[in-house]
Scaffold this active site. Structure first.
Site, PDB file in Angstrom:
ATOM      1  N   LYS A  58       0.863  -1.183   0.000  1.00 32.47           N
ATOM      2  CA  LYS A  58       0.000   0.000   0.000  1.00 32.47           C
ATOM      3  C   LYS A  58       0.893   1.224   0.000  1.00 32.47           C
ATOM      4  O   LYS A  58       1.641   1.458   0.942  1.00 32.47           O
ATOM      5  CB  LYS A  58      -0.918   0.024   1.222  1.00 32.47           C
ATOM      6  CG  LYS A  58      -2.011   1.098   1.103  1.00 32.47           C
ATOM      7  CD  LYS A  58      -2.657   1.423   2.440  1.00 32.47           C
ATOM      8  CE  LYS A  58      -1.830   2.437   3.221  1.00 32.47           C
ATOM      9  NZ  LYS A  58      -1.777   3.778   2.570  1.00 32.47           N
ATOM     10  N   LYS A  82       0.686  10.455  -0.258  1.00 31.59           N
ATOM     11  CA  LYS A  82       1.300  11.724  -0.633  1.00 31.59           C
ATOM     12  C   LYS A  82       2.380  11.584  -1.695  1.00 31.59           C
ATOM     13  O   LYS A  82       2.733  12.561  -2.346  1.00 31.59           O
ATOM     14  CB  LYS A  82       1.876  12.411   0.610  1.00 31.59           C
ATOM     15  CG  LYS A  82       0.802  12.818   1.616  1.00 31.59           C
ATOM     16  CD  LYS A  82       1.391  13.511   2.818  1.00 31.59           C
ATOM     17  CE  LYS A  82       0.306  13.938   3.801  1.00 31.59           C
ATOM     18  NZ  LYS A  82       0.861  14.589   5.015  1.00 31.59           N
ATOM     19  N   SER A 122       3.417   5.721  12.868  1.00 24.38           N
ATOM     20  CA  SER A 122       3.637   6.114  14.252  1.00 24.38           C
ATOM     21  C   SER A 122       3.399   4.915  15.167  1.00 24.38           C
ATOM     22  O   SER A 122       2.791   3.914  14.770  1.00 24.38           O
ATOM     23  CB  SER A 122       2.677   7.246  14.629  1.00 24.38           C
ATOM     24  OG  SER A 122       1.335   6.791  14.575  1.00 24.38           O
ATOM     25  N   CYS A 169      12.342  10.045   9.993  1.00 20.72           N
ATOM     26  CA  CYS A 169      11.872   9.476  11.254  1.00 20.72           C
ATOM     27  C   CYS A 169      12.878   9.693  12.377  1.00 20.72           C
ATOM     28  O   CYS A 169      12.500   9.813  13.540  1.00 20.72           O
ATOM     29  CB  CYS A 169      11.626   7.977  11.078  1.00 20.72           C
ATOM     30  SG  CYS A 169      10.308   7.607   9.927  1.00 20.72           S
TER      31      CYS A 169
END
Length: 702
Positions: A385, A389, A438, A493
């Site tokens: 997937k 963006k 997250s 990250c």
């Protein structure tokens, strides 16, 4: 020898085998390829989109002379002519119907009433327009010419063109929908064999990317398939707000088709020799290196990263492929001989089946290359997937994977929001999910998928702390801070947003501002860019609010980049390097992950206080210390509880075989062989057993 019977014997043309297909186009393509190999051409007789399609045999478009001869026009001759007439359709007929998101092909009548075509290149369908002719049709249409005028001009250059004005009109209709490649106008596929005289010109670029505003397709069973969804998302270039792609949200039926395609491909792929799988991944790596410029440009255009950082992402992905190329043979099973009388025990690792992965927007290339190459080299198939963006990078990787020889169905790509994520978690055919998100979202995926036995692996996003000791090398430390905090737009990250100075920070502040001001802020696609835009307007507004909340709580702003003006890009989502000092733990700017080019400076009195501060932060997943003291570095290494630690180096993006999450999480990052395979233990005994009247068969005793 009976010559008469020999001459009347017609070569048999076989129908394609019935089966199930992921999409309508894939089914029709399969039938067309098979028909060409047998000497007949398949055409669509009747179709109702997304419901059924009726396929028949096109006898070549040749009809007998319809003029009647009065002298021979008798009842008997009329019956003979009618039975032999090419106006009588061939009875060959296939039927495809969509059932539960999958197209099912059945044969209604597999016989023909004519001989195979000897030269398929003579079929009118092979005389369709070429790529350059389609572009000419587009230009002449825009100039106001009618179909007959267009066809007349085309025939001046190509007198053998057999197309009709109606076909020109059909091409114009296709052009209005955004299709500009000849492949979409072919009803024949190239012959499979060295003696083929008919060849379809290969497209140099995927059709979907040739449109003005490309509509991103799904990638299912080796084909780019337009989604039937009416819900779309615009992918925006953050530097100028222009639409890069239009992204349809994959429907649940399309996801089921992707899972079915992956499940269907699993058995043959798992039985493919491991060296063959490795060679495909090696070729895939070679192609990525060849197209690294295109991939880096796509990342910079969609996400806003600078070209330097975009290239760094591609090279990090290549390192992950290096691991995948060696993983399948380096991690073998174990063998123990003679654990008992004549008994050997060994373990083997086997693939799980259909695996899935979900990408982050800030590391789309790295995350995708962490996941599916390692999974497929172990024999799994994969559903990826993409990020909403920046889906373009994943689609380019799919093109390269197909070019490398990855079989259809091994890799499938879908796009979607929470509904698609939930459907992936709930699908019983998905055996493992690797998610980059997250910690909160990762826990959600884990709680939804794990109760039914699905494995879940999470690469968590978060922030990194840097502890600067008084004895640290000043120039080296400042250069590192500027690079990891500002040059990545703060969107990695493990980007550094918080710097903890042990002792006074005043002596560091002016030098840090001096280096930050020297950075050039502009569009990421500019070669000399040091800092690019943040990914969206909403993200820019959120970052500005977080900065303002810290100022209102008493933080000291020594460099403000919120209102920066970038020449040539007045509408870009730009935030210049920003430095906030005197930040405390009760401020919102510290408690929330910023994801922007912002440094928050904090001061503590001792190393112990700095360690406690890092350990108490809820979104910290990495920490570094800069010091010249080995004792301080050792104490830091032992006491810090984050999953990633750096000593005189910043925390970097981890490789797939190293844990990248908090050590107390329910799903720490695992080595690829452990996550994407299952262990099977085998006990065997090959004694020459005595006869029944003799001693009993020996057994293994605990």
């Amino acid at each position: 020898m009976d010559l008469q019977s020999s001459e009347s014997t017609e070569p048999q043309m076989l129908p394609p085998r019935p089966g199930r297909f992921a999409s309508r186009d894939q089914m029709i393509e399969h039938v067309g390829d098979f028909g060409v190999s047998q000497g007949y051409v398949v055409t669509i007789k009747h179709s109702k989109k997304d419901i059924y399609v009726l396929l028949g045999c096109d006898r070549g478009g040749k009809y007998r002379d319809r003029r009647k001869n009065p002298e021979t026009d008798s009842a008997e001759s009329s019956r003979t002519q009618k039975s032999r007439s090419r106006r009588t359709n061939c009875q060959f007929e296939l039927y495809g119907r969509k059932e539960d998101g999958v197209w099912v092909l059945s044969v209604r009548n597999g016989t023909h009433n004519h001989e195979p075509m000897k030269d398929l290149s003579e079929h009118p369908a092979c005389r369709r327009f070429k790529d350059d002719e389609i572009l000419q049709i587009k230009e002449m249409t825009e100039a106001g010419l009618k179909p007959r005028q267009i066809l007349k001009r085309l025939r001046k250059k190509n007198p053998e063109l057999l197309s009709t004005p109606k076909q020109v009109y059909n091409v114009k209709a296709k052009l209005r929908s955004g299709v500009v490649t000849a492949q979409k106008f072919k009803c024949l596929r190239p012959l499979k064999g060295p003696n083929s005289s008919f060849q379809t010109p290969a497209a140099t670029e995927a059709t979907w990317r040739q449109r003005l505003f490309p509509r991103v397709p799904n990638f299912i069973e080796g084909s780019f398939l337009d989604s039937q969804s009416s819900a779309t998302i615009d992918v925006i270039n953050p530097a100028n707000q222009q639409v890069v792609y239009i992204l349809p949200i994959t429907t649940i039926a399309e996801l089921k088709a992707a899972v079915f395609a992956a499940k269907r491909a699993f058995d043959s792929w798992r039985n493919t020799p491991v060296l063959t799988r490795q060679r495909i991944i090696l070729k895939f790596r070679e192609l990525i290196h060849r197209d690294k410029d295109k991939l880096a440009s796509s990342i910079a255009r969609e996400v806003g990263k600078t070209l330097k950082n975009s290239y760094r992402d591609v090279y990090s992905g290549l390192e992950a492929l290096d691991l995948a190329c060696d993983a399948a043979t380096s991690d073998m099973g174990q063998f123990v001989s003679s654990v008992a009388n004549g008994v050997d025990v060994y373990s083997i690792r086997e693939p799980l089946g259909v695996c899935a992965g979900m990408c982050l927007s800030n590391l789309s290339a790295i995350i995708a290359l962490w996941m599916f190459p390692l999974a497929v080299v172990y024999g799994n198939t994969f559903i990826l997937k993409s990020s909403l963006k920046d889906p373009g990078v994943c689609m380019m990787l799919a093109e390269l994977a197909s070019e490398a020889g990855l079989p259809n169905g091994v890799l499938n790509i879908v796009h979607g929001t929470d509904d698609i994520v939930n459907a992936i978690c709930d699908d019983d055919d998905v055996k493992a999910i690797s998610v980059a998100a997250s910690k909160t979202y990762g826990m959600y995926v884990f709680s939804r998928a794990s109760p039914k036995g699905t494995r879940v692996q999470n690469y968590t996003e978060g922030s990194s702390h840097v502890v600067v000791m008084p004895d640290a090398n000043v120039d080296y430390t400042l250069n590192v801070l500027v690079g990891v905090a500002f040059r990545a737009e703060g969107e990695r990250c493990f980007a550094v947003n918080t710097v903890i100075f042990v002792g006074d920070s005043k002596s560091w502040e002016s030098k840090l501002v001096e280096r930050a001001i020297a950075l050039k802020v502009t569009a990421g696609t500019e070669p000399d860019a040091d800092v690019g835009p943040v990914i969206s307007k909403q993200e820019k507004e959120r970052i500005c609010k977080v900065i303002q909340s810290g100022i209102e709580k008493g933080a000291r702003l020594i460099l403000d980049g919120r209102n920066i003006v970038v020449p040539g890009y007045p509408h870009g989502n730009f935030i210049g390097p920003t430095i906030i000092c005197d930040v405390t733990t009760d401020m919102g700017c510290y408690q929330e992950k910023i994801f922007g080019p912002v440094i928050m400076c904090m001061q503590v009195k001792s190393l112990e206080e700095a360690i406690n501060l890092v350990n108490e932060c809820r979104h910290s997943n990495g920490a570094s210390i800069f010091t010249t003291s080995g004792a301080s570095a050792r104490k830091f290494q032992i006491s810090i509880e984050t999953g990633q630690i750096g000593i005189n180096v910043p925390v970097s993006v981890p490789m797939p075989f190293i844990s990248s999450t908090h050590p107390e999480a329910s799903f720490p990052g695992q080595a690829g062989s452990q996550f994407f395979t299952k262990t099977k233990t085998v006990r065997q005994q090959w004694n020459e057993f005595p006869m029944e009247e003799e001693a009993g068969v020996p057994i293994l005793m605990d």
